[in-house]
Design an enzyme around this catalytic site. Structure first.
Site, PDB file in Angstrom:
ATOM      1  N   ASP A 306       0.868  -1.169   0.000  1.00 60.21           N
ATOM      2  CA  ASP A 306       0.000   0.000   0.000  1.00 60.21           C
ATOM      3  C   ASP A 306       0.912   1.229   0.000  1.00 60.21           C
ATOM      4  OD1 ASP A 306      -2.373   1.498   0.201  1.00 60.21           O
ATOM      5  OD2 ASP A 306      -2.108   1.686   2.355  1.00 60.21           O
ATOM      6  N   ASP A 508      -1.927  -1.153   6.153  1.00 54.16           N
ATOM      7  CA  ASP A 508      -2.168  -0.550   7.469  1.00 54.16           C
ATOM      8  C   ASP A 508      -3.003  -1.427   8.389  1.00 54.16           C
ATOM      9  OD1 ASP A 508      -4.784  -0.295   6.610  1.00 54.16           O
ATOM     10  OD2 ASP A 508      -4.695   1.870   6.336  1.00 54.16           O
ATOM     11  N   ASP A 512      -6.820  -2.253   4.754  1.00 56.52           N
ATOM     12  CA  ASP A 512      -6.321  -3.355   3.932  1.00 56.52           C
ATOM     13  C   ASP A 512      -6.595  -4.731   4.537  1.00 56.52           C
ATOM     14  OD1 ASP A 512      -5.208  -1.514   2.108  1.00 56.52           O
ATOM     15  OD2 ASP A 512      -3.461  -1.260   3.394  1.00 56.52           O
TER      16      ASP A 512
END
Length: 612
Positions: A306, A508, A512
Site C-alpha cells: 500500500d 495498514d 487493507d
C-alpha cells in the site's frame, strides 16, 4: 529467574553430584550391590521423565529408550557402562533445560517490565495501588524513571517515553495530552497523568503475550513433516533393534543402539527454533503469529504494498483548502471536514484536525458517524449530512453520486498531492488537498527486496492513478495501480496467487484487512495500539519502520535454515551415522551416550542463536 526455578536447578545439580559420588565409590569397590544402587539412582529421574512423556503426549521418547537400555544392561551385567550413560544423559538434560528455559521465558522476562503497582490520583490525593486494584478510568501518575503500568491516554503533562520493549526503537517518543501510552514502556524524562483504558491481560503487552502463546500451536509445514518422520521412524527403530538382537544376540550392541534413543527430539527442536525466531522478532518490534507465517515469509516471491503509511511517512499535511460553493467559506470547509474526521482513525484525520487547530477552529463532536473502509467518512451534525472522501467515494451512487466532471483537482500533482472532497447535504461544497512525503529509505528498501529474490513488486493504492504511478517510478517499482478499492486489492492478490506467486501484502491493517487476510503473509505496519491490525495480519509491526520488514524477512529465512540444519544434525548425524558406527562395533554404550548428547545440545544452542 524465579526462586522456584533456582531451587529446582539446585536440586538437579545436587542429585547429579550424589549419583556421581556413588558412581565413583562403585567404580573403586567390587560390590555388585553398590553398582546396582548407583544404576538405580541414575535411572530414577530418566524413568520418571519417560513416564511423564508417555502419559502426557503418548509417544516413545528417548527417555523410554534409555529405560529399556538400563533393563537390558542389567540382564547383560553392563551396570557400570549404563550408569555412565545415564549420568551423561542427566547432565545433558540439565543443560537442555537451561537453553529451553532461556528461550521459553524470553517473553515472560519482557512482561516483567510492567510494574506490579501504580501511583493513582483519587479525590485530589495520591496513593499507591497494586495493579490488580487499578480500574479503567482511574488516573495514573507516572514520573521520571518509572515504568508505565497501564495502557491509557495522556490527560496532562509531557514526557519522553522509551517504547523499545514494544517497537524495538531505542529513540524515545514525545508524549503529550491526547497521546496513547502503553504498559511495559518506560518514561525517561518528564511526567504524565494518564487516564487508564486497559490493564493486565487486556493491555497491548497482554494481547501480544496471548498471540505468542497461540502462535506455538500454528505449526509450519516443515515442522509437520518432522513430526510425521519421527512418528514413523520411532516404531521402525524399535523393530530394527529387536531384529538386531534376534540376529546377533549381542547385548552390548543392543544397549548401544538403544542409547541413541528415539528420533522424537526432531519434533521438539523444530518448535524451539520457531519460538526463538518469534521471540527475536518481538524484540525487534514485530509480532509473528506462528511458524507457518515465518515459513511462508521465508519463501515469498511477490510483494504487494500500500502507499499511504507504508512507502510514505504516514503523516500527511493539508496543503490547500478550496470552497466550491459560495455558501461556505474555507473555514466552514475545514470545520465540517474536521467534524466528519473527528472519530476516524484514518491518517487523513490527523491532517484535517491539525489544520483546524492551526486555524483556531472549534470542532464539535458529530451527532452520528460512519466510516466506509477505503472510501471515506459520513457524519451528521445538527441535521446536516456531511461526507468526506476520495473521488470514487463522491462518484458512488450510494454516497455522493456527484458527477466526476464537477470534481476539481489539486493543482500541484508533482508533490504527491491527494484530493479529498467534502459534500454537504449531497452537494459538493469543498476540496482539501493533502500531501504526504515519501520515506527517505524507500528506494533502497525496494532495491533490497529485488536483490533478495522477490520477483514481482506491486504498488496498490486508492489514491489517484497518476500520483501512484509517479511514486512507483521514483521508488523503482515496475507495476503500480491507483484508484484501487479494498476489494480490488483482494482480487489482485488472488490473481498473483493463481499465477503461482507466494504473496506478502504490506498495509495498514484496517483499510487493507481483506487483502492482508487473503495474502500468504499479511504484514500490518504501525500496529501498536490497533488490535484490528494485529488480528488481520500474520505479522504485525509495532512501528512504521519499513526496514523492519527486511529484518523479519531475513530472520524468517534464518529460522527455516536453522530448522533444516537441526534436522540434518539430529537425523543424519545422531541417528544415521551414530547407528552405523554402532553396528560396526566402533562405538560402545558410553561413547554412544556422548555421541547422542553432543548433537542434541548443539541443536538446542543452534536454535538459541536466533535470540541474539
Amino acid at each position: 529467574m524465579t526462586n522456584n526455578i533456582k531451587k529446582y536447578r539446585l536440586l538437579n545439580v545436587l542429585y547429579i553430584v550424589i549419583v556421581l559420588i556413588f558412581f565413583l565409590f562403585s567404580f573403586t569397590q567390587s560390590s555388585h550391590l553398590f553398582r546396582l544402587v548407583t544404576l538405580f539412582l541414575a535411572w530414577i529421574p530418566v524413568a520418571w521423565g519417560a513416564l511423564k512423556e508417555l502419559k502426557k503426549k503418548n509417544w516413545l521418547g528417548s527417555e523410554l529408550f534409555f529405560v529399556l537400555a538400563a533393563v537390558v544392561a542389567l540382564i547383560g551385567d553392563e551396570e557400570l557402562a549404563m550408569t555412565v550413560v545415564l549420568l551423561v544423559v542427566l547432565i545433558a538434560e540439565y543443560f537442555e533445560d537451561i537453553v529451553e528455559e532461556r528461550t521459553g521465558n524470553a517473553i515472560e522476562n519482557l512482561l516483567k517490565l510492567i510494574p506490579d503497582s501504580a501511583l493513582v490520583q483519587e479525590n485530589g490525593r495520591e496513593k499507591i495501588l497494586a495493579i490488580a486494584d487499578v480500574w479503567p478510568g482511574m488516573t495514573v501518575i507516572i514520573k521520571t524513571g518509572s515504568g508505565i503500568p497501564v495502557d491509557g491516554r495522556v490527560v496532562h503533562g509531557e514526557a519522553e517515553v522509551n517504547e523499545a520493549s514494544l517497537t524495538g526503537e531505542s529513540a524515545p517518543q514525545t508524549k503529550k495530552s491526547g497521546d496513547m501510552v502503553f504498559a511495559g514502556t518506560f518514561l525517561e524524562t518528564g511526567g504524565l497523568m494518564v487516564k487508564t483504558e486497559k490493564i493486565g491481560e487486556n493491555t497491548m503487552f497482554g494481547r501480544i503475550r496471548r498471540l505468542m502463546e497461540e502462535a506455538e500451536k500454528r505449526k509450519a509445514k516443515i515442522q509437520i513433516l518432522a513430526d510425521k518422520v519421527t512418528f514413523i521412524l520411532t516404531p521402525l527403530l524399535v523393530l530394527f533393534i529387536g531384529g538386531v538382537w534376534w540376529i546377533t544376540k549381542d547385548i552390548k550392541l543392543v544397549i548401544t543402539l538403544l542409547v541413541f534413543g528415539s528420533p522424537i527430539e526432531l519434533a521438539l527442536v523444530t518448535p524451539m527454533a520457531i519460538l526463538a525466531g518469534t521471540v527475536s522478532a518481538f524484540r525487534q518490534g514485530a509480532v509473528i503469529k506462528g511458524g507457518l507465517a515465518l515459513e511462508r515469509f521465508a519463501k515469498i516471491d511477490a510483494l504487494v504494498l500500500d502507499k499511504t503509511g507504508t512507502l510514505t511517512i504516514g503523516k500527511p499535511r493539508v496543503i490547500s483548502v478550496q470552497s466550491v460553493d459560495p455558501k461556505y467559506s474555507e473555514q466552514d470547509v475545514i470545520r465540517m471536514a474536521a467534524i466528519a474526521e473527528k472519530m476516524s482513525g484514518h491518517v487523513l484525520s490527523s491532517a484535517v484536525l491539525a489544520k483546524a487547530e492551526s486555524e483556531h477552529i472549534l470542532v464539535p463532536d458529530p451527532d452520528s458517524y460512519e466510516y466506509v473502509s477505503g472510501h471515506g467518512a459520513t457524519a451528521t451534525y445538527k441535521g446536516q449530512h456531511i461526507r468526506l472522501g476520495s473521488q470514487h467515494f463522491m462518484e458512488d451512487i450510494n454516497h455522493g453520486n456527484i458527477d466526476k466532471a464537477t470534481l476539481p483537482m489539486c493543482a500541484d500533482s508533482e508533490a504527491f498531492h491527494s484530493s479529498f472532497y467534502l459534500s454537504c447535504d449531497d452537494k459538493l461544497c469543498g476540496m482539501i488537498c493533502v500531501a504526504d512525503e515519501l520515506r527517505d529509505n524507500g528506494k533502497s528498501i525496494i532495491e533490497h527486496f529485488k536483490q533478495d529474490g522477490i520477483k514481482k513488486i506491486v504498488l496498490l493504492s486508492g489514491d489517484r492513478d497518476e500520483v501512484v504511478k509517479d511514486v512507483a517510478k521514483k521508488l523503482g517499482i515496475d507495476e503500480a495501480y491507483g484508484g484501487v478499492l479494498p476489494d480490488a486489492k483482494l482480487k489482485k492478490i488472488q490473481e498473483l496467487q493463481k499465477q503461482g506467486y507466494t504473496v506478502a501484502m504490506i498495509g495498514d491493517g484496517v483499510n487493507d484487512a481483506p487483502a492482508l487476510k487473503a495474502a500468504d503473509v499479511g504484514i500490518a505496519m504501525g500496529a501498536m495500539g490497533m488490535e484490528p491490525a494485529i488480528e488481520a495480519s500474520d505479522i504485525a509491526l509495532m512501528s512504521n519502520d519499513l526496514k523492519k520488514v527486511i529484518s523479519v524477512h531475513e530472520l524468517s529465512r534464518r529460522v527455516i535454515r536453522t530448522i533444516k540444519q537441526n534436522i540434518i544434525l539430529g537425523l543424519g548425524f545422531t541417528h544415521g551415522l551414530g547407528m552405523i558406527l554402532a553396528l560396526l562395533h566402533i562405538l560402545n554404550p558410553i561413547q554412544a551416550a556422548f555421541f547422542h548428547a553432543v548433537p542434541d545440545l548443539l541443536i538446542l544452542f543452534n536454535s538459541g542463536r536466533l535470540l541474539r
